[in-house]
Scaffold this motif. Sequence first.
Motif, PDB file in Angstrom:
ATOM      1  N   VAL A  31       0.822  -1.212   0.000  1.00  0.00           N
ATOM      2  CA  VAL A  31       0.000   0.000   0.000  1.00  0.00           C
ATOM      3  C   VAL A  31       0.854   1.260   0.000  1.00  0.00           C
ATOM      4  N   THR A  32       1.953   1.243   0.766  1.00  0.00           N
ATOM      5  CA  THR A  32       2.778   2.452   0.913  1.00  0.00           C
ATOM      6  C   THR A  32       3.951   2.492  -0.058  1.00  0.00           C
ATOM      7  N   ASP A  33       3.990   1.594  -1.028  1.00  0.00           N
ATOM      8  CA  ASP A  33       5.090   1.541  -2.001  1.00  0.00           C
ATOM      9  C   ASP A  33       5.210   2.888  -2.737  1.00  0.00           C
ATOM     10  N   PRO A  34       6.307   3.632  -2.534  1.00  0.00           N
ATOM     11  CA  PRO A  34       6.440   4.966  -3.151  1.00  0.00           C
ATOM     12  C   PRO A  34       6.453   4.934  -4.682  1.00  0.00           C
ATOM     13  N   ARG A  35       6.755   3.793  -5.252  1.00  0.00           N
ATOM     14  CA  ARG A  35       6.802   3.702  -6.716  1.00  0.00           C
ATOM     15  C   ARG A  35       5.438   3.939  -7.349  1.00  0.00           C
ATOM     16  N   ASN A  36       4.372   3.758  -6.570  1.00  0.00           N
ATOM     17  CA  ASN A  36       3.029   3.952  -7.119  1.00  0.00           C
ATOM     18  C   ASN A  36       2.742   5.404  -7.505  1.00  0.00           C
ATOM     19  N   ILE A  37       3.455   6.347  -6.899  1.00  0.00           N
ATOM     20  CA  ILE A  37       3.187   7.752  -7.251  1.00  0.00           C
ATOM     21  C   ILE A  37       3.767   8.100  -8.621  1.00  0.00           C
ATOM     22  N   LEU A  38       4.608   7.227  -9.170  1.00  0.00           N
ATOM     23  CA  LEU A  38       5.198   7.466 -10.489  1.00  0.00           C
ATOM     24  C   LEU A  38       4.321   6.930 -11.621  1.00  0.00           C
ATOM     25  N   LEU A  39       3.242   6.222 -11.269  1.00  0.00           N
ATOM     26  CA  LEU A  39       2.374   5.644 -12.297  1.00  0.00           C
ATOM     27  C   LEU A  39       1.603   6.730 -13.037  1.00  0.00           C
ATOM     28  N   THR A  40       1.392   6.520 -14.324  1.00  0.00           N
ATOM     29  CA  THR A  40       0.665   7.497 -15.149  1.00  0.00           C
ATOM     30  C   THR A  40      -0.838   7.328 -14.951  1.00  0.00           C
ATOM     31  N   ASN A  41      -1.601   8.334 -15.391  1.00  0.00           N
ATOM     32  CA  ASN A  41      -3.058   8.239 -15.323  1.00  0.00           C
ATOM     33  C   ASN A  41      -3.567   7.064 -16.154  1.00  0.00           C
TER      34      ASN A  41
END
Length: 322
Positions: A31-41
């Motif tokens: 859930v808190t994996d910071p890599r998820n904020i790099l995902l595109t729309n």
Amino acid sequence: MSAELPKNINVKEPRWDQETMSGRAKHFFTVTDPRNILLTNEQLDNAKKIIHNYRQGSVSPGLTEDELWRAKYIYDSAFHPDTGEKMILIGRMSAQVPMNMTITGCMMTFYKTTPAVIFWQWINQSFNAIVNYTNRSGDAPLTVSQLGTAYVSATTGAVATALGLNALTKRVSPLIGRFVPFAAVAAANCINIPLMRQRELKYGIPVTDENDNRLGESTKAAQQAITQVVISRILMAAPGMAIPPFIMNTLEKRAFLKRFPWMNAPIQVGLVGFCLVFATPLCCALFPQKSSISVSRLEPELQEKIRKTNPGVERVYFNKGL
């Protein structure tokens, strides 16, 4: 339904057993994996499509179980569970580590002057307000007035604590002064979270039986839920705000930081970030997300109602929040 996938995967629940600490930890590391904020729309919308289609019994050919779970966690990382809206980027759980490491590192670097204390405590509480608003419950939405009251109160409490402790620590070891930001953050959490969830304390939160049948609303359950969240948030901040001061106190006596003092903030931010990568998911996992309380500890009127309508129920369950 695709042959590659079982037909009974419950993508509404976490992949791992939430009755165990290890299962909860695996869940929150995802859930808190910071890599998820790099995902595109486009990637976020595709994950949403996969999950919605699966719930309706339609699966793309070749989709594996691992890909389904990956889509579930991408979807959960960006979309509000109650409203279905795409959440504000910096308010998502995947943004917690990069945002907190930057803000906390700067709070611990620039803590000696009054303007710096006020500025960074204000930034921290502004970020907390965004997180709390982004992750608000759809069952008990925050009003602008409640949000504003919690924001102002938490900011005032944090600043007052930091400035008061700074004044008291001027005559003691500089190392002790480095722990002032942690005390301020702990005080702010004790103010901010109950105020943000004051509606729950007043009207209660939904409680259910083990099969998710709603039995009523309980303020006692709300008190337990909020206490658990406050403890988790304080302990979450502890490693990143307690370990780096000892390291930085030693490094500042060495020639490297004396020659390159501008490296103080980057090193401190990096140390805090390393601690938060582990502390954030592990402290979220301290208590089950679906927490429980004995019926005998509920309000007398709710106890009476449950014993009349569901005489076999001994424990009730509720979502503690984050």
